[in-house]
Write an enzyme that holds these catalytic residues in place. Structure first.
Site, short mmCIF file in Angstrom:
data_model
loop_
_atom_site.label_atom_id
_atom_site.label_comp_id
_atom_site.label_asym_id
_atom_site.label_seq_id
_atom_site.Cartn_x
_atom_site.Cartn_y
_atom_site.Cartn_z
N LYS A 90 0.85 -1.20 0.00
CA LYS A 90 0.00 0.00 0.00
C LYS A 90 0.88 1.25 0.00
O LYS A 90 1.90 1.29 0.69
CB LYS A 90 -0.90 -0.04 1.25
CG LYS A 90 -1.98 1.03 1.31
CD LYS A 90 -2.83 0.84 2.57
CE LYS A 90 -3.97 1.84 2.68
NZ LYS A 90 -4.78 1.65 3.90
N SER B 63 -9.70 1.60 2.97
CA SER B 63 -8.84 2.36 2.08
C SER B 63 -7.79 1.53 1.33
O SER B 63 -7.22 2.00 0.36
CB SER B 63 -8.14 3.46 2.87
OG SER B 63 -7.28 2.92 3.84
N SER C 56 -9.67 -0.79 7.17
CA SER C 56 -9.15 -0.65 5.81
C SER C 56 -8.48 -1.88 5.22
O SER C 56 -8.19 -1.90 4.02
CB SER C 56 -8.18 0.52 5.73
OG SER C 56 -8.91 1.72 5.64
N1 GLN Z 1 -12.95 4.02 6.51
C1 GLN Z 1 -12.30 4.34 7.73
C2 GLN Z 1 -11.83 5.78 7.72
O1 GLN Z 1 -12.01 6.41 6.74
C3 GLN Z 1 -11.15 3.41 8.01
C4 GLN Z 1 -9.94 3.72 7.25
C5 GLN Z 1 -8.75 2.91 7.63
O2 GLN Z 1 -8.84 1.88 8.28
N2 GLN Z 1 -7.59 3.42 7.24
O3 GLN Z 1 -11.31 6.28 8.65
#
Ligand code: GLN
Length: 456
Positions: free
Chosen positions: A52, A127, A151
């Site tokens: 990532k 994400s 994410s």
């Molecule tokens: N969707 C969640 C957020 O926007 C989790 C994102 C993540 O785990 N990086 O914070």
């Protein structure tokens, strides 16, 4: 070569990668050369790993999906990347993500929109959508993601692959671009539970460069996997499984609920006792998470000032250099989080929001601890729906945040969780995968992985 040609074939349809390494075959050749000299090549030799793009790599750009880090090349590898390479793994490229990990669809990337391999008109989740799509489409064998509020697990569910969120502190965060430091953890994607477990074994363990990394070492997480032919009739006899009642409430798609209930029956057939457990504080997780995550991110992102990293606006004096660089460099979602977080931390509102959310976090942590004293693992859906259409929730942040209901509590409690495919619902050309989430006690990844392996 076969992975690379597969990667190139499907990449125009998926856009999983922000950068593809140009040294993969050279690195593979070096491994072959070592092999011919009878040298140790390491347990990940030749395994292609997607990373990532919020995880730093010295030999490739690391943008975090943000314009503010366009063309940024860190001078070092994240500890997790360093460990993968030391064991022979080859980093095939950097995968797409929502800017700095803030989002649930990967549409929040400043660079491109990634598609779900099961239906390219749908989101891969986020994400870590690029890392999930890449493993799902077999563009690489395994990949690294990060999980602050789901994410790794939600995109694993949307893309029909295995996603593992380790216990907070199990994996060093050194070189992971900080989103919300008390919640962030690097996690693993694989097309099987064993693959995810092997990758976790490679990256876990204490690191003096991350003061929150645990000194519990790096066990061989798959060492006690029974071979498939030795499973017996009820290989999970006696295992106590708690199905979290609040995760089957209204707001969850009917197809998802029934798929997870079938998975629960399958666990019973394997010998588990499955009982519903109630976590009354469950629904408080979402508001507490968004206050804490925004607050921490508003502080963490202050480092992007146009001076220390990345792109810099031309300006006559210092304040407008900061302001213009940030105004141009950050996307809308990131700006909104910074505003919300700054608000929640401000003197007049701190007690009402930030402090309150910390108190809720303690309540949540205790309720999970109590449920895990009574049960070996807890199960729930990984997300309230299967993958939805690109654009569907893009302009409705609250609907997007609501989709994180299944995962954020686990980060607030710091626990490990494994998501694995457990069935399909209708949709797309071939159906859409649904993920089952298994939550374990802190540092008990071994149990989660073993149960997951037998379940799959
Ligand atoms: N969707 C969640 C957020 O926007 C989790 C994102 C993540 O785990 N990086 O914070």
């Amino acid at each position: 070569e076969s992975y690379l040609s597969r990667l190139r074939l499907v990449e125009p349809h998926l856009n999983s990668f922000l950068h593809v390494s140009d040294s993969v075959l050279r690195e593979a050749q070096e491994i072959d050369d070592k092999l011919s000299r009878n040298e140790d090549i390491g347990p990940l030799a030749g395994v292609l790993v997607g990373v990532k793009d919020n995880i730093c790599t010295a030999d490739m750009p690391s943008t975090g999906g943000s314009r503010i880090l366009e063309n940024y090349r860190p001078p070092f590898d994240a500890t997790a990347v360093k460990r993968v390479k030391a064991l022979g793994g080859i980093v095939v490229g950097k995968t797409n993500l929502d800017e700095f990990g803030m989002g649930s669809t990967t549409e929040g990337s400043a660079y491109k929109v990634t598609s779900n391999p099961w239906d390219i008109s749908r989101v891969p989740g986020g994400s870590s959508g690029g890392s999930a799509a890449a493993v799902s489409a077999r563009q690489c064998a395994v990949s690294l993601g990060s999980d602050t509020g789901g994410s790794v697990r939600q995109p694993a569910s949307f893309c029909g692959v295995v996603g593992l969120k380790p216990t907070y502190g199990r994996v060093s965060r050194y070189g992971l671009m900080a989103y919300a430091s008390s919640l962030d953890v690097i996690g693993c994607f694989g097309s099987s539970v064993a693959d995810a477990g092997i990758l976790l074994g490679a990256i876990s363990g204490h690191d003096r460069l991350d003061a929150t990394s645990s000194d519990r070492g790096a066990p061989d997480f798959t060492a006690h996997f029974p071979p498939a032919d030795a499973f017996g009739a009820k290989p999970l006899q006696g295992l106590r499984v708690g199905l979290i009642r609040e995760t089957l409430d209204s707001g969850v798609d009917h197809g998802v609920t029934s798929t997870v209930q079938r998975a629960a029956s399958h666990l019973e057939e394997l010998g588990c006792t499955v009982k519903e457990v109630s976590l009354p504080s469950f629904s408080l997780g979402l508001p507490a998470y968004y206050i804490l995550a925004s607050s921490e991110s508003s502080s963490n992102l202050s480092r992007y000032d146009g001076v220390r990293y990345g792109s810099q606006a031309a300006a006559e004096e210092l304040n407008s250099l900061y302001g213009d660089s940030r105004a141009r460099g950050f996307g809308a979602e990131v700006k909104m989080r910074i505003l919300m977080g700054t608000y929640a931390l401000s003197a007049g509102y701190y007690n009402a929001y930030y402090k309150r959310a910390q108190q809720v976090r303690t309540v949540i942590r205790k309720s999970f601890k109590a449920a895990l004293d009574e049960n070996d693992i807890l199960i729930s859906p990984a997300a309230p729906s299967a993958a939805y259409k690109i654009g569907e929730k893009k302009n409705d942040p609250l609907a997007m945040y609501a989709g994180d209901i299944m995962t954020v509590n686990v980060n607030l409690a710091g626990l490990p969780a494994l998501v694995l495919p457990c069935g399909f619902v209708e949709g797309g050309p071939a159906g859409l995968p649904v993920g089952l989430q298994m939550i374990g006690a802190a540092f008990d990844e071994e149990k989660l992985l073993k149960v997951g392996h037998i379940f799959e």
